[in-house]
Scaffold this active site. Sequence first.
Site, PDB file in Angstrom:
ATOM      1  N   ASP A  33       0.858  -1.170   0.000  1.00 20.27           N
ATOM      2  CA  ASP A  33       0.000   0.000   0.000  1.00 20.27           C
ATOM      3  C   ASP A  33       0.902   1.231   0.000  1.00 20.27           C
ATOM      4  O   ASP A  33       2.120   1.129   0.212  1.00 20.27           O
ATOM      5  CB  ASP A  33      -0.885  -0.031   1.251  1.00 20.27           C
ATOM      6  CG  ASP A  33      -1.851   1.136   1.296  1.00 20.27           C
ATOM      7  OD1 ASP A  33      -2.464   1.449   0.272  1.00 20.27           O
ATOM      8  OD2 ASP A  33      -1.979   1.748   2.378  1.00 20.27           O
ATOM      9  N   ASP A  35      -0.251   5.214   0.912  1.00 20.00           N
ATOM     10  CA  ASP A  35      -0.516   6.161   1.999  1.00 20.00           C
ATOM     11  C   ASP A  35      -0.451   5.451   3.347  1.00 20.00           C
ATOM     12  O   ASP A  35      -1.126   4.441   3.563  1.00 20.00           O
ATOM     13  CB  ASP A  35      -1.908   6.789   1.826  1.00 20.00           C
ATOM     14  CG  ASP A  35      -2.019   7.613   0.559  1.00 20.00           C
ATOM     15  OD1 ASP A  35      -1.540   8.753   0.550  1.00 20.00           O
ATOM     16  OD2 ASP A  35      -2.569   7.089  -0.435  1.00 20.00           O
ATOM     17  N   LYS A 223      -8.977  -2.977  -2.805  1.00 18.34           N
ATOM     18  CA  LYS A 223      -8.851  -3.821  -1.606  1.00 18.34           C
ATOM     19  C   LYS A 223     -10.019  -3.542  -0.653  1.00 18.34           C
ATOM     20  O   LYS A 223     -10.459  -2.398  -0.586  1.00 18.34           O
ATOM     21  CB  LYS A 223      -7.528  -3.489  -0.886  1.00 18.34           C
ATOM     22  CG  LYS A 223      -6.277  -3.686  -1.719  1.00 18.34           C
ATOM     23  CD  LYS A 223      -5.061  -3.030  -1.054  1.00 18.34           C
ATOM     24  CE  LYS A 223      -5.164  -1.533  -1.073  1.00 18.34           C
ATOM     25  NZ  LYS A 223      -3.992  -0.847  -0.468  1.00 18.34           N
ATOM     26  N   ASP A 248      -1.211  -0.650   6.126  1.00 13.21           N
ATOM     27  CA  ASP A 248      -1.408   0.022   7.414  1.00 13.21           C
ATOM     28  C   ASP A 248      -2.849  -0.078   7.899  1.00 13.21           C
ATOM     29  O   ASP A 248      -3.182   0.445   8.954  1.00 13.21           O
ATOM     30  CB  ASP A 248      -1.008   1.501   7.316  1.00 13.21           C
ATOM     31  CG  ASP A 248      -1.985   2.306   6.468  1.00 13.21           C
ATOM     32  OD1 ASP A 248      -2.254   1.896   5.313  1.00 13.21           O
ATOM     33  OD2 ASP A 248      -2.483   3.344   6.950  1.00 13.21           O
TER      34      ASP A 248
END
Length: 320
Positions: A33, A35, A223, A248
């Site tokens: 990922d 961000d 996702k 995250d």
Amino acid sequence: MAKTRVMSAINVKALTNQNVWKFLKSFDTVLTDCDGVLWMYKTPLPHSADVVNLFHRLGKRVFYVTNNSTKTRDDLVEKFRALQFEATKDDILCTAHLSASYLQSLGFRKKVYVIGSKAIGKELEEAGISYCGIGPDPINQNMYSVFKKDPEVAAVIVGFDEHFNYPKMVKAATYLNDANVHFIGTNTDQRDPASNDVVIPATGCLVKCIENCSERKAMIVGKPDKYMAKMLMEQSNVDPQRTLMIGDRGNTDILFGNRCGFTTLLVLTGVTALSDVERWKQSDRPEERNFVPNYYIDALGDLLPYLKKLETEMSQIRKI
């Protein structure tokens, strides 16, 4: 790194000196990922670029998988390179592109009504698909009598749209009242991280809204749904058992990885905290327990010294 903490019932471990070597040699493909893992807004997280670029040098394939629908692949390549990450368009799976490629795979030749950003429009243009709806849509008291359906519209895409309003709801629901019209949502993230305790509603709120008023369920390309993994496996021959998913967010990144049979690594620099993992581990809901990662680490940059040692080890082996 934090001390190893093996949580009862579900096997989630901190990466430590004792288990990191086995971990690093257990995968050939890295999905990460962006961000909250590689950067926060426009600021790269410490040593994240060094870690990702070392993955490349060690011969591991790296794919950037993001739910952000406000950027095209070209936009993201520019950002990656500005922040010193190695990247090409082929390394990037973003939901603006996936929405367009999904319709392209269906042989779609009509028009799309878009609730979303210019990035979705650009990716549709690149796929040779026409569209309408992007940008502000002023409220008109006579909209119910003025609005006429465009007969060419045969799909609705919902992504992040800062201009989202009632007229857009009316139009999307009206088009979707025809069961033959395709309904695509870019992702289901409920909130985006923000400072000063401000809540930023994310794309999932808009998708859910259109699902409710249209009485339809969207096909989700981001996702934690599996379409992104399906594209990877078809186009890049990815082996799930030798693939690492880094994220995250437990309820998107980690859930996606667990659903697809990848090894999952949670970094604690973004949305999910270790206290969330503890709560999910004890949950009576099987779905929430699937938010729990295989491993966690404070920050992606913490892997750097271990990767450097691995690079040295591999270099010495080649000399023998």
